[in-house]
Design a protein around this motif. Structure first.
Motif, mmCIF file in Angstrom:
data_model
loop_
_atom_site.group_PDB
_atom_site.id
_atom_site.type_symbol
_atom_site.label_atom_id
_atom_site.label_comp_id
_atom_site.label_asym_id
_atom_site.label_seq_id
_atom_site.Cartn_x
_atom_site.Cartn_y
_atom_site.Cartn_z
ATOM 1 N N CYS A 222 4.512 -11.578 3.440
ATOM 2 C CA CYS A 222 4.705 -10.490 4.414
ATOM 3 C C CYS A 222 5.120 -9.193 3.735
ATOM 4 O O CYS A 222 5.595 -9.184 2.603
ATOM 5 N N VAL A 223 4.928 -8.113 4.477
ATOM 6 C CA VAL A 223 5.446 -6.801 4.084
ATOM 7 C C VAL A 223 6.357 -6.334 5.209
ATOM 8 O O VAL A 223 6.026 -6.529 6.386
ATOM 9 N N ARG A 224 7.485 -5.771 4.862
ATOM 10 C CA ARG A 224 8.381 -5.174 5.854
ATOM 11 C C ARG A 224 8.529 -3.683 5.547
ATOM 12 O O ARG A 224 8.784 -3.320 4.389
ATOM 13 N N ILE A 225 8.318 -2.862 6.583
ATOM 14 C CA ILE A 225 8.374 -1.410 6.408
ATOM 15 C C ILE A 225 9.457 -0.850 7.319
ATOM 16 O O ILE A 225 9.518 -1.205 8.500
ATOM 17 N N SER A 315 14.364 5.057 14.509
ATOM 18 C CA SER A 315 14.089 4.201 13.354
ATOM 19 C C SER A 315 13.024 3.180 13.737
ATOM 20 O O SER A 315 12.955 2.710 14.878
ATOM 21 N N GLY A 316 12.161 2.887 12.773
ATOM 22 C CA GLY A 316 11.048 1.975 13.021
ATOM 23 C C GLY A 316 11.072 0.832 12.035
ATOM 24 O O GLY A 316 11.524 0.988 10.891
ATOM 25 N N PHE A 317 10.610 -0.333 12.491
ATOM 26 C CA PHE A 317 10.535 -1.516 11.620
ATOM 27 C C PHE A 317 9.235 -2.239 11.908
ATOM 28 O O PHE A 317 8.896 -2.484 13.072
ATOM 29 N N LEU A 318 8.504 -2.522 10.855
ATOM 30 C CA LEU A 318 7.254 -3.268 11.001
ATOM 31 C C LEU A 318 7.269 -4.457 10.048
ATOM 32 O O LEU A 318 7.692 -4.323 8.901
ATOM 33 N N GLU A 319 6.819 -5.602 10.526
ATOM 34 C CA GLU A 319 6.700 -6.762 9.643
ATOM 35 C C GLU A 319 5.380 -7.444 9.941
ATOM 36 O O GLU A 319 5.051 -7.706 11.104
ATOM 37 N N MET A 320 4.604 -7.708 8.907
ATOM 38 C CA MET A 320 3.336 -8.414 9.099
ATOM 39 C C MET A 320 2.888 -9.072 7.801
ATOM 40 O O MET A 320 3.267 -8.630 6.720
ATOM 41 N N PRO A 321 2.101 -10.144 7.916
ATOM 42 C CA PRO A 321 1.544 -10.740 6.701
ATOM 43 C C PRO A 321 0.378 -9.889 6.219
ATOM 44 O O PRO A 321 -0.363 -9.343 7.029
ATOM 45 N N LEU A 322 0.228 -9.755 4.929
ATOM 46 C CA LEU A 322 -0.887 -8.956 4.396
ATOM 47 C C LEU A 322 -1.374 -9.562 3.083
ATOM 48 O O LEU A 322 -0.710 -9.429 2.052
ATOM 49 N N ALA A 323 -2.508 -10.212 3.148
ATOM 50 C CA ALA A 323 -3.092 -10.820 1.945
ATOM 51 C C ALA A 323 -4.167 -9.884 1.417
ATOM 52 O O ALA A 323 -5.302 -9.876 1.906
ATOM 53 N N LEU A 324 -3.795 -9.063 0.466
ATOM 54 C CA LEU A 324 -4.744 -8.108 -0.118
ATOM 55 C C LEU A 324 -4.837 -8.340 -1.612
ATOM 56 O O LEU A 324 -3.868 -8.765 -2.242
#
Ligand code: MEV
Length: 458
Positions: A222-225, A315-324
């Motif tokens: 995952c990536v967390r932004i 404030s913003g928070f995003l979390e998602m899996p990212l297979a790149l």
């Protein structure tokens, strides 16, 4: 090379070849290389014929760049391939707001993918699980032997998990081999591993081999932004920043409570993510499948990002899996995909994932801000007006002039654009505006300002 910058004021106003020069200066990539890799879409029919089957030709899509993106203190000019007007401009504009608050902060998981081996006809799942776990080292070593190149690059099998599925009468287990794919997306590596270890797993489980394939729900990758945006950056002509924050938080709550809204909220995120994924030659179907499965992991389909008030700011928070991947696959053969990595200034797969997720977060911010203020159509229409102006025959600086007039007149048709163009050419801008809108004192400056703030990077 000069220090990279992603701030290129006035970028949208210049010609395509001038933009290539500006990107070359900002990123250190030669303008001639940009031209070589992008003219005719970078792919001829003969090369395309080696990618897929039954090829007739290639299919072009616009290739733009998102500006103002700063992730973990680094600037990135980010290539985006997308057909939808306003996506690139909106992401650039939102990235500018985020940048003023320090940019995006990204946390990136190790590039761990899941290889699934299904074993059916298992009589005793508990015993099968024990036997497989006891043989863990042997299985991981077997997996590594199947992918020597990956192991040489520092990757390889890291762990093993056993899950029981189904009813006691028809027990089925699935074994997950967790593999570090380094800078590869990993699909081929993972499938190779699944096939290499399946027979041994089935024999340990006293069952039969079923499917052997990766999982696109790569929730260990995952990536967390995170980002923080000050109220003054969010204000519009008609709403102050605090009211906009309330509107965006309200939009977030809506998505958190309602899967119908969450789907559209996430579509706004994927507008940005997919465009970067495509520009860099990655598998956007895999990314989409993973993102939506992740969004539904609690049992209720939910937004991948949330927005909250943080004192006077947003404030913003995003979390998602990212297979790149940044090596292998399409990147080996597609010059435009390789160019995109150079323009973006990323080499590691994790950095690419962080940049793609940041652009997704920016796209989402632009969408919810527009929805919470003017509504989405106003910005879209402002951009649509430019293509209508072009269709009416406007050239060079006339395009912006005609677009501003027909937006102001709320008549975005080719007919109205032709009329505006005729008047503009005969009488000059002031008179054209007056005649078209019926309001002699209305200035198109306001419309241009709105275009810059709502959609087009300024
Ligand atoms: C359109 O491409 C994307 C939006 O619908 C996203 C959203 O509603 O948040 C505007």
């Amino acid at each position: 090379m000069n220090k990279r910058t992603s701030q290129l004021p006035g970028f949208y106003k210049v010609t395509v070849s001038e933009r290539r020069k500006l990107v070359a200066d900002a990123t250190g990539v030669e303008a001639s290389e940009i031209a070589r890799a992008l003219d005719r879409g970078g792919l001829d029919a003969e090369t395309a014929d080696k990618f897929v089957e039954n090829v007739l030709g290639t299919y072009g899509l616009p290739y733009g760049v998102t500006l103002n993106v700063r992730v973990n203190g680094q600037d990135h000019v980010v290539p985006m391939v997308v057909e939808e007007p306003s996506v690139v401009a909106a992401a650039s504009n939102a990235a500018k707001m985020v940048r003023a608050g320090g940019g995006f902060h990204a946390e990136i998981d190790a590039p761990l993918m899941i290889s699934q081996v299904q074993v059916t006809h298992v009589k005793d799942a508990a015993r099968a699980t024990r036997e497989i776990l006891a043989a863990k080292d042997e299985i991981l070593a077997k997996a590594d032997r199947a992918v020597p190149g990956l192991c040489a690059r520092g990757g390889g099998a890291r762990d093993l998990e056993v899950r029981t599925l189904g009813q006691a009468s028809d027990e089925m287990i699935v074994v997950h081999i967790i593999v570090d794919c380094r800078d590869a997306m990993g699909a081929n590596l993972i499938n190779t591993i699944a096939e290499a270890v399946a027979d041994r797993l089935a024999s340990l489980a006293h069952g039969r081999v079923g499917l052997r394939i990766l999982s696109n729900l790569c929730d260990k990758r995952c990536v967390r932004i995170r980002c923080r945006v000050s109220a003054d950056m969010l204000a519009t002509d008609d709403m102050d920043g605090q009211a906009v924050i309330d509107g965006i938080v309200n939009a977030s709550r809506f998505a958190e409570l309602d899967p119908y809204r969450a789907a559209t909220h996430n579509k706004g995120i994927m507008n940005g993510v997919d465009a970067v994924v495509i520009a860099t030659g990655n598998d956007w179907r895999a990314v989409e499948a993973g993102a939506h499965a992740f969004a539904a992991r609690s049992g209720q389909y939910s937004p991948l990002s949330i927005w909250r008030r943080d004192g006077d700011a947003l404030s913003g928070f995003l979390e998602m899996p990212l297979a790149l991947g940044t090596v292998g696959g399409t990147l080996r053969v597609h010059p435009s995909a390789r160019l995109s990595l150079k323009i973006a200034g990323v080499e590691a797969a994790g950095d690419l994932a962080a940049v793609a997720a940041a652009v997704g977060h920016a796209s989402n911010l632009a969408a919810v801000r527009a929805l919470a203020t003017d509504g989405i159509q106003r910005g879209h229409m402002a951009l649509h007006a430019r293509s209508v102006a072009l269709a009416a025959g406007a050239e060079g600086g006339e395009v912006e002039g005609v677009a501003a007039i027909i937006v102001e007149a709320r008549d975005i048709t080719v007919e109205a654009a032709r009329r505006a163009l005729a008047v503009l050419r005969s009488d000059g801008p002031a008179s054209a505006r007056a005649r078209s809108s019926g309001e002699g004192d209305v200035s198109s400056k306001r419309v241009e300002d709105r275009q810059s703030s709502n959609a087009v990077e300024g």
